[in-house]
Design a protein around this motif. Structure first.
Motif, PDB file in Angstrom:
ATOM      1  N   ARG A   1       5.360  34.803 -25.957  1.00 20.33           N
ATOM      2  CA  ARG A   1       6.088  33.460 -25.712  1.00 20.33           C
ATOM      3  C   ARG A   1       7.405  34.018 -25.043  1.00 20.33           C
ATOM      4  O   ARG A   1       8.109  35.013 -25.423  1.00 20.33           O
ATOM      5  CB  ARG A   1       6.346  32.846 -27.022  1.00 20.33           C
ATOM      6  N   GLN A   2       7.928  33.087 -24.261  1.00 21.22           N
ATOM      7  CA  GLN A   2       9.118  33.194 -23.492  1.00 21.22           C
ATOM      8  C   GLN A   2      10.420  32.786 -24.529  1.00 21.22           C
ATOM      9  O   GLN A   2      10.162  31.934 -25.153  1.00 21.22           O
ATOM     10  CB  GLN A   2       9.120  32.445 -22.320  1.00 21.22           C
TER      11      GLN A   2
ATOM     12  N   ASP B   1      12.736  30.859 -24.109  1.00 24.53           N
ATOM     13  CA  ASP B   1      12.852  29.301 -23.882  1.00 24.53           C
ATOM     14  C   ASP B   1      11.832  28.465 -24.371  1.00 24.53           C
ATOM     15  O   ASP B   1      12.043  27.169 -24.350  1.00 24.53           O
ATOM     16  CB  ASP B   1      13.189  29.091 -22.399  1.00 24.53           C
ATOM     17  N   SER B   2      10.814  29.077 -24.700  1.00 24.22           N
ATOM     18  CA  SER B   2       9.748  28.040 -25.330  1.00 24.22           C
ATOM     19  C   SER B   2       9.977  27.812 -26.710  1.00 24.22           C
ATOM     20  O   SER B   2       9.072  26.880 -27.384  1.00 24.22           O
ATOM     21  CB  SER B   2       8.342  28.896 -25.298  1.00 24.22           C
TER      22      SER B   2
ATOM     23  N   GLN C   1      11.590  26.110 -29.952  1.00 20.30           N
ATOM     24  CA  GLN C   1      12.406  24.805 -29.947  1.00 20.30           C
ATOM     25  C   GLN C   1      13.246  25.025 -31.382  1.00 20.30           C
ATOM     26  O   GLN C   1      14.402  24.411 -31.390  1.00 20.30           O
ATOM     27  CB  GLN C   1      11.858  23.606 -29.944  1.00 20.30           C
TER      28      GLN C   1
ATOM     29  N   THR D   1       9.062  17.132 -28.256  1.00 18.71           N
ATOM     30  CA  THR D   1       8.616  18.076 -27.281  1.00 18.71           C
ATOM     31  C   THR D   1       8.290  17.747 -25.807  1.00 18.71           C
ATOM     32  O   THR D   1       8.157  16.378 -25.677  1.00 18.71           O
ATOM     33  CB  THR D   1       7.479  18.890 -27.590  1.00 18.71           C
ATOM     34  N   GLU D   2       8.384  18.519 -25.232  1.00 20.00           N
ATOM     35  CA  GLU D   2       7.872  18.049 -23.408  1.00 20.00           C
ATOM     36  C   GLU D   2       6.385  17.583 -23.724  1.00 20.00           C
ATOM     37  O   GLU D   2       5.919  17.954 -24.402  1.00 20.00           O
ATOM     38  CB  GLU D   2       8.194  19.022 -22.780  1.00 20.00           C
TER      39      GLU D   2
ATOM     40  N   GLN E   1       3.016  19.807 -24.689  1.00 18.45           N
ATOM     41  CA  GLN E   1       3.632  21.073 -25.183  1.00 18.45           C
ATOM     42  C   GLN E   1       3.744  20.804 -26.706  1.00 18.45           C
ATOM     43  O   GLN E   1       4.153  20.227 -27.503  1.00 18.45           O
ATOM     44  CB  GLN E   1       5.050  21.464 -24.690  1.00 18.45           C
TER      45      GLN E   1
ATOM     46  N   ARG F   1       4.627  22.771 -30.470  1.00 17.37           N
ATOM     47  CA  ARG F   1       6.104  23.303 -31.000  1.00 17.37           C
ATOM     48  C   ARG F   1       6.002  24.626 -31.333  1.00 17.37           C
ATOM     49  O   ARG F   1       5.084  25.140 -32.088  1.00 17.37           O
ATOM     50  CB  ARG F   1       6.302  22.482 -32.197  1.00 17.37           C
ATOM     51  N   VAL F   2       7.155  25.455 -31.267  1.00 14.87           N
ATOM     52  CA  VAL F   2       7.141  26.826 -31.417  1.00 14.87           C
ATOM     53  C   VAL F   2       8.433  27.183 -32.083  1.00 14.87           C
ATOM     54  O   VAL F   2       9.563  26.586 -31.979  1.00 14.87           O
ATOM     55  CB  VAL F   2       7.058  27.722 -30.017  1.00 14.87           C
TER      56      VAL F   2
ATOM     57  N   THR G   1       3.691  28.722 -34.667  1.00 15.72           N
ATOM     58  CA  THR G   1       3.115  27.589 -33.706  1.00 15.72           C
ATOM     59  C   THR G   1       2.510  26.630 -34.146  1.00 15.72           C
ATOM     60  O   THR G   1       2.030  26.741 -35.556  1.00 15.72           O
ATOM     61  CB  THR G   1       2.246  28.152 -32.568  1.00 15.72           C
TER      62      THR G   1
END
Length: 716
Positions: free
Chosen positions: A133-134, A136-137, A139, A178-179, A182, A184-185, A209
């Motif tokens: 995971r990056q 920025d992913s 939240q 969320t977008e 997508q 939730r992380v 996740t």
């Protein structure tokens, strides 16, 4: 511990880039609850978060007991085992994600990574690398500096994921937006504040996740939020109902002395009351009683009983601060009007609690459109609440319509409330058409509004329409403002000739709004001898400069309508009809069409708004029960002042109110509607009570006292 797991967890800095993401399904269960039925015959390993294998030394146990427990649990899961972690108030079930899928279970979350580090940052970096995971992913980022509190923090985070909740602090939380499409992380980092000497890796990081499971809706009603309905066709029948309920409460108090038993008894009594009401035939009157305890309910019964004779004689209404309500002259559904507020009623953290009571509604709305954009969540739920008040006009308009849209769907879809009329204050007209299933795709207006020069440049921002009207260049100074003034519009009108850059934008009973050149507005107010409240909002709506934009506004709001909209049962009342000298609903004056709606909005948008005349028109057409469907209750206040002055019988009902508990405000609105004999579905209330009772029965079976910590009292 397996060698593979040891590489995944212990060697975070060295191997996290190449470590395989964990796929551990996590399910929250009430303390000591049985396994799900599909796992009933499965062997399960059990661990207690305050106990660990005896081979660990005391120093190791003190240092990392939660970390060691998690390591042990995940290593067992890696071999295909089921593991239960037992805490003081919660049980956490872990299993391979594949096993959960095979048994048709819906995990509340998945554990994707578990890594140590010498610092919080290094542990987190390793965990994200393992989870693929990056940064920025993510939240939600949670950090606990005491591993003794780690298990509670882990369960809280899993519950938040399953309930789609973001916690800004203990007192501030809201829906986890969320977008589109997508999941939730979240990350959780734990710090050992008393590391063992010689140990370098003192931080533990996890990546969680979203799973496919959700916590069930919280019940609107409980032992601390009581709601009773007493029907009757006469004053005598109503008194009989009050006496019967009082007797039932006395009997309950005598027979149930244990707190948990009392909770169960009052829930059962409330459930029986609502079930009986839902299945009984219609009656002329209904009393709604609300209270926060059995004792307080007794006081509400006494107060209602004492007021009843006078209220019935005068055919009036009676309400208490707790929400109890009775109308001796029910208005009925035929007089019900939804009123949609305009720009400026939104406020920080609005609607922040509702998602936990209506999770299916929020999920459905998010699937239908970008809920985050619809409510302008990035601005509404800012850490600095002042940022919300400084939103540009375009974003305020979107968020206002979004709040109205959500509350409309809540009333219509969840409680089956159907209005007979609808009207809007200013841009509330757009909210009206968007919310009541007239436009095919109201969500398409979100991005258009944000980029449309009409909203960003012409009647707001640099105010290009005003500059053209005043013949100013782009470099000429222009200070625009609007002021709320407590006086009649007729008092201001004679002064406007001497102040050509001041406009009477809105009249609304005993107050009005002037707008224009700030210095000129202040000079007019001084001459008038009145103090104006500055809105500090840049908008030229409802002023002569906006008239040049009417065709553009009309084109913007020309939206395709539903095929069935032509036969819409709601009568839509617009200020534009009054501008044309017609006193009737839009869809009675002409057939409902995209052109008719766009023209109606454009005229309202660009002309002076006479809200007082709009409300009087609504009452002439039969409206008397006004439900404000939007953020706050400003329109209710205006309607009460306007119709009180004309001595017109009416009732205003806010569904939301700034500074008030959202659930209590909603329940007060429902109780008022029921007492006015508006058909309201009680299913949401009944199902909530059923879940609440089952939860209490489970605690009773386990011999538990009422929980002191309410952290995990949500339904699972």
């Amino acid at each position: 511990m397996t060698q593979e797991f040891g590489q995944k967890v212990s060697n975070a800095n060295a191997n996290s880039e190449g470590a395989t993401p964990l796929r551990v399904a996590l399910l929250l269960l009430p303390k000591d609850a049985p396994l799900p039925d599909t796992l009933a015959n499965q062997p399960v390993r059990k661990l207690h978060v305050d106990q660990i294998e005896p081979k660990l030394t005391e120093a190791e146990l003190t240092e990392n007991k939660l970390a060691q427990t998690l390591e042990q649990a995940v290593s067992w899961v890696a071999t295909g085992d089921l593991v239960c972690l037992h805490g003081a108030q919660q049980t956490l079930l872990l299993m391979p994600a594949l096993k959960a899928a095979q048994h048709k279970l819906h995990p509340h979350a998945h554990l994707a990574a578990l890594q140590y580090g010498q610092s919080q940052g290094s542990a987190l970096q390793g965990a994200l690398a393992q989870a693929k995971r990056q940064p920025d992913s993510v939240q939600c980022r949670a950090h606990i500096d005491d591993m003794n509190k780690g298990f509670d923090a882990l369960c809280r985070l899993i519950a938040d994921i399953a309930q789609r909740t973001i916690r800004r602090s203990e007192s501030r939380r809201h829906y986890w937006f969320t977008e589109p499409y997508q999941g939730r992380v979240a990350t959780l980092t734990l710090e050992n504040t008393q590391p063992q000497q010689g140990k370098a890796q003192t931080h533990l990081a996890m990546v969680l996740t979203q799973g496919t499971g959700r916590l069930k809706a919280r019940s609107l009603l409980s032992a601390s939020q009581l709601f009773f309905l007493l029907p009757g066709s006469s004053e005598a029948a109503l008194n009989q109902g009050l006496w019967a309920l009082a007797a039932a409460l006395d009997k309950l108090a005598l027979s149930q002395t244990e707190p948990l038993a009392r909770e169960m008894a009052i829930i059962e009594l409330m459930q029986q009351n609502l079930d009986a009401f839902a299945t009984s035939g219609p009656t002329r009157f209904v009393i709604c009683l609300q209270a926060i305890s059995i004792e307080a309910l007794g006081q509400e019964i006494t107060a209602m009983s004492q007021a009843l004779a006078k209220v019935c004689k005068e055919k009036g209404e009676y309400r208490t601060p707790s929400g109890s309500y009775f109308s001796a002259a029910p208005l009925g559904q035929a007089k019900l009007a939804f009123v949609y507020p305009g720009v400026g009623t939104i406020y920080p953290d609005m609607l922040h609690e509702l998602h936990s009571y209506f999770p299916a509604l929020f999920s459905r709305l998010q699937q239908q459109g970008d809920l985050k954009a619809m409510l302008q969540a990035d601005m509404i739920y800012q850490e600095d609440k002042a940022d919300t008040q400084q939103m540009p006009l375009s974003k305020m308009a979107i968020a206002g319509v979004g709040a109205s849209y959500l509350l409309t769907k809540l009333l219509v879809d969840e409680f089956a409330v159907q209005p007979h009329f609808a009207l809007g204050y200013s841009m509330g007209e757009a909210a009206m058409w968007a919310s009541l299933d007239v436009w095919q795709d109201p969500h398409s207006l979100i991005d258009k509004t944000l980029s449309e020069p009409l909203f960003t440049e012409e009647i707001s921002g640099p105010l290009k329409a005003v500059r053209r009207h005043w013949q100013l260049s782009d470099k000429d100074p222009l200070e625009w403002n609007s002021f709320l003034v407590r006086c009649q519009g007729d008092d201001i009108q004679p002064l406007l000739e001497r102040y050509p850059r001041v406009y009477l934008a809105i009249t609304q009973g005993d107050t009005c709004v002037i707008a224009g050149c700030q210095a000129s507005c202040q000079a007019l107010l001084q001459e008038l001898g009145k103090r104006g409240i500055a809105a500090n909002r840049v908008t030229a709506m409802h002023t002569p400069p906006a008239l040049s934009l009417q065709s553009q506004v009309q084109a913007f709001y020309h939206q395709a309508i539903m095929a069935e909209a032509a036969e819409h049962p709601v009568k839509f009342i617009s200020a534009a009809s009054l501008i044309d000298g017609q006193d009737g609903a839009v869809n009675e004056i002409q057939a409902l069409s995209a052109e008719a709606i766009a023209t109606s909005i454009a005229k309202t948008f660009c002309h002076h708004l006479d809200f007082e005349s709009l409300i009087q028109s609504a009452t002439h057409q039969g409206a008397a029960l006004f439900v404000e469907v939007g953020a706050d209750r400003q329109n209710c206040t205006l309607i009460d002042k306007i119709l009180k002055a004309s001595e017109t019988p009416h009732v205003s009902v806010p569904v939301n109110a700034r500074g008030a508990n959202e659930v209590i405000t909603l329940l007060k609105a429902l109780g008022t509607l029921i007492s006015h004999r508006v058909p309201v579905s009680l299913t949401v209330l009944q199902l909530g009570l059923k879940r609440e009772l089952a939860k209490l029965q489970q605690r009773s079976a386990q011999g538990e006292p009422p929980l002191a910590n309410t952290l995990f009292q949500e339904e699972v």
